[in-house]
Design an enzyme around this catalytic site. Structure first.
Site, PDB file in Angstrom:
ATOM      1  N   LYS A  28      -1.960  -8.214  -5.425  1.00 55.42           N
ATOM      2  CA  LYS A  28      -3.122  -7.461  -5.911  1.00 55.42           C
ATOM      3  C   LYS A  28      -2.771  -5.981  -6.113  1.00 55.42           C
ATOM      4  CE  LYS A  28      -6.943  -7.376  -3.266  1.00 55.42           C
ATOM      5  NZ  LYS A  28      -7.366  -6.013  -2.908  1.00 55.42           N
ATOM      6  N   GLY A 101     -11.965  -1.296  -3.830  1.00 49.72           N
ATOM      7  CA  GLY A 101     -11.647   0.063  -3.386  1.00 49.72           C
ATOM      8  C   GLY A 101     -10.358   0.550  -4.014  1.00 49.72           C
ATOM      9  N   SER A 174      -3.389   5.753   4.366  1.00 45.30           N
ATOM     10  CA  SER A 174      -4.019   5.089   3.230  1.00 45.30           C
ATOM     11  C   SER A 174      -3.163   5.185   1.974  1.00 45.30           C
ATOM     12  CB  SER A 174      -5.392   5.703   2.943  1.00 45.30           C
ATOM     13  OG  SER A 174      -5.868   5.231   1.701  1.00 45.30           O
ATOM     14  N   GLN A 176      -4.088   4.000  -0.782  1.00 42.01           N
ATOM     15  CA  GLN A 176      -4.990   4.300  -1.904  1.00 42.01           C
ATOM     16  C   GLN A 176      -5.114   5.803  -2.102  1.00 42.01           C
ATOM     17  OE1 GLN A 176      -8.632   2.226  -1.011  1.00 42.01           O
ATOM     18  NE2 GLN A 176      -7.698   0.206  -1.280  1.00 42.01           N
ATOM     19  N   ASP A 327      -4.399  -5.459   6.008  1.00 39.53           N
ATOM     20  CA  ASP A 327      -5.329  -6.455   5.444  1.00 39.53           C
ATOM     21  C   ASP A 327      -5.247  -7.805   6.159  1.00 39.53           C
ATOM     22  OD1 ASP A 327      -6.301  -4.652   3.589  1.00 39.53           O
ATOM     23  OD2 ASP A 327      -4.842  -5.227   2.059  1.00 39.53           O
ATOM     24  N   ARG A 358     -14.365  -4.735   9.282  1.00 39.60           N
ATOM     25  CA  ARG A 358     -13.683  -6.010   9.569  1.00 39.60           C
ATOM     26  C   ARG A 358     -13.601  -6.330  11.059  1.00 39.60           C
ATOM     27  NH1 ARG A 358      -9.237  -6.033   4.601  1.00 39.60           N
ATOM     28  NH2 ARG A 358     -10.676  -7.025   3.125  1.00 39.60           N
TER      29      ARG A 358
HETATM   30  C1  S3P Z   1      -4.171  -0.978  -0.934  1.00 40.64           C
HETATM   31  C2  S3P Z   1      -4.179  -0.186   0.176  1.00 40.64           C
HETATM   32  C3  S3P Z   1      -4.856  -0.546   1.433  1.00 40.64           C
HETATM   33  C4  S3P Z   1      -5.275  -2.007   1.463  1.00 40.64           C
HETATM   34  C5  S3P Z   1      -5.868  -2.438   0.163  1.00 40.64           C
HETATM   35  C6  S3P Z   1      -4.868  -2.276  -0.970  1.00 40.64           C
HETATM   36  C7  S3P Z   1      -3.445  -0.531  -2.138  1.00 40.64           C
HETATM   37  O1  S3P Z   1      -6.025   0.242   1.566  1.00 40.64           O
HETATM   38  O2  S3P Z   1      -6.199  -2.223   2.508  1.00 40.64           O
HETATM   39  O3  S3P Z   1      -6.259  -3.802   0.213  1.00 40.64           O
HETATM   40  O4  S3P Z   1      -3.206  -1.343  -3.057  1.00 40.64           O
HETATM   41  O5  S3P Z   1      -3.087   0.660  -2.196  1.00 40.64           O
HETATM   42  P1  S3P Z   1      -5.984   1.754   2.183  1.00 40.64           P
HETATM   43  O6  S3P Z   1      -5.253   2.593   1.243  1.00 40.64           O
HETATM   44  O7  S3P Z   1      -7.409   2.130   2.335  1.00 40.64           O
HETATM   45  O8  S3P Z   1      -5.267   1.629   3.478  1.00 40.64           O
END
Ligand code: S3P
Length: 450
Positions: A28, A101, A174, A176, A327, A358
């Site tokens: 993903k 997110g 994070s 993200q 995750d 969670r």
């Molecule tokens: C992700 C980062 C993670 C993860 C999410 C996918 C990504 O989140 O939980 O399912 O693809 O960068 P966080 O950045 O909030 O840790």
């Protein structure tokens, strides 16, 4: 309620051995990034094995709204004809990122340094999640954001007309946030620097380098310092998306708890920033082996073989490992219920701001199914009952969270009474073939009829 329609109640019952090969879908994280980076090149990026889950489809639609040409060629083959760094068009409508997110935060980063305005929204889960963690650093580039109270969606971002590069220390582990800052840095002149204290998944860094950006990571006293040189001309790529370790977790854990099982999950990316669950399971005594270890597209890959493991024991999961399995804690807590003794999970407060809280979602459902769970702000402990002793029998709320829904369906596969989830609809966000894949292995998971 399901993210895209009526609730889909589902039930999982104890089943015979799970056997066979589980070909889980594409990663993903890499799928989102393939579409976004493809949209930021001039020319055509081709993608094989894209995850066709709703989260990623929403990102594909968003990239189209920003002016890229995204085409589905069937069978997981996609192409993106991009508009180049700084070439995003202003979307004509609100961008709906659904449940994702990752989608919304990365796209916000990508548009934040372009002279356009965009409004973002999502489902009830996404609209409850914190966005200030992204809009704060984006403000330093010169991007303005106006959202609901607490920095929640719906939210409008006005991209910076004259962006400046940023040096930013990410306050929470994070990927993200790190990725949003790096994507924003693409259209800022000079060098953007991101510092993270704990290593999080590094797909953005690896892929940016693959697309031709100058990006370096070095370890310093402050942590991992990532330096990106802005305004590169990204070169279109062919991307082979590896299979998702976070999806592989479900058939792997199902096999470990279901008597007689022997399941092969081929071609799983074992990037160390993602593989923490498998290390943890092995420490718990799981019969989980890596076969045919190899390197593909610069990433370590192996076929995972998981066999029924009746003698697993609880462990204290090292907090330093949390980011590499963030995750996977929900499904780990299910395995912990079938292990003997306590599994202690600390340093995991990020679990409280995922698609659901969670810790709370799993604690409620596990308790309802006869498992003892203690919890605090950033820790939880599951007391396992050992194989054959998990009562089951309860209905669990999936809380618009795909991983919660799938985790409880795994719980039901070896429990003494069926386990039901109120809504399996969210599973389609990340693992649209979960039901047929588990059925082919021999699981008894069904949709309830009214
Ligand atoms: C992700 C980062 C993670 C993860 C999410 C996918 C990504 O989140 O939980 O399912 O693809 O960068 P966080 O950045 O909030 O840790």
């Amino acid at each position: 309620m399901s993210s895209h329609g009526d609730p889909i109640p589902m039930t999982s019952r104890a089943c015979g051995p799970l056997r066979g090969t589980a070909e889980v879908p594409g990663d993903k994280s890499i799928s989102h990034r393939s579409l976004i980076l493809g949209a930021m090149c001039i020319g055509e990026t081709t993608i094989k094995g894209l995850l066709e889950g709703q989260d990623v489809l929403d990102t594909a639609k968003a990239m189209q709204a920003f002016g890229a040409d995204v085409t589905d060629h069937g069978d997981g083959n996609w192409s993106v004809r991009g508009v180049g760094v700084g070439g995003f068009a202003e979307p004509q409508n609100v961008i709906d990122c659904g449940n994702s997110g990752t989608g919304v935060r990365l796209i916000m980063g990508a548009m934040a340094t372009q002279p356009i305005t965009a409004t973002f929204t999502g489902d009830a889960s996404l609209n409850g999640r914190p966005m200030a963690r992204v809009t704060d650093p984006l403000a330093e580039f010169g991007c303005q954001a106006v959202g609901r109270e607490g920095g929640r969606l719906p939210m409008t971002l006005v991209g910076a007309r004259a962006p400046v590069p940023v040096r930013y220390t990410v306050p929470v582990p994070s990927a993200q946030v790190k990725s949003a800052v790096l994507l924003a840095g693409l259209n800022a002149p000079g060098q953007t620097v991101v510092i993270e204290q704990e290593a999080t998944r590094d797909h953005t860094e690896r892929m940016l380098a693959g697309f031709g950006a100058r990006i370096d990571t070095r370890e310093t006293d402050e942590g991992y310092e990532i330096t990106l040189t802005g305004q590169p001309e990204l070169q279109p790529q062919h991307i082979d998306v590896p299979r998702d370790p976070s999806s592989a977790a479900f058939p792997v854990c199902a096999a470990l708890i279901t008597p007689g099982s022997d399941v092969l999950v081929p071609g799983i990316g074992l990037n160390p920033t993602r593989a923490g669950l498998f290390t943890t399971l092995r420490e718990m005594g799981a019969d989980l082996t890596y076969e045919n270890e190899r390197t593909e597209g610069g990433e370590p890959v192996a076929d995972l073989r998981a066999r029924f493991s009746p003698d697993m024991h609880g462990i204290e999961v090292p907090p330093a490992r949390a980011a590499s399995m963030i995750d996977e804690y929900p499904v780990l807590s299910v395995v912990a219920a079938y292990a003997s003794g306590q599994t202690v999970m600390r340093g995991v407060k990020e679990l409280r701001v995922k698609e659901s809280d969670r810790i709370d979602a799993m604690a409620q459902g596990l308790r309802a199914n006869g498992i003892e769970v203690e919890e605090g702000p950033d820790w939880w402990i599951v007391t396992g009952l050992g194989h054959g002793n998990v009562p089951g029998g309860a209905v669990c709320a999936s809380q618009l969270d795909h991983r919660i829904a799938m985790s409880f369906l795994i719980l039901g596969m070896a429990a003494n009474a069926p386990v039901r989830v109120d809504d399996g609809g969210p599973i389609a966000t990340s693992f649209p073939i979960f039901e047929p894949l588990m059925a082919r292995l021999g699981a008894d998971v069904s949709r309830d009829t009214a």
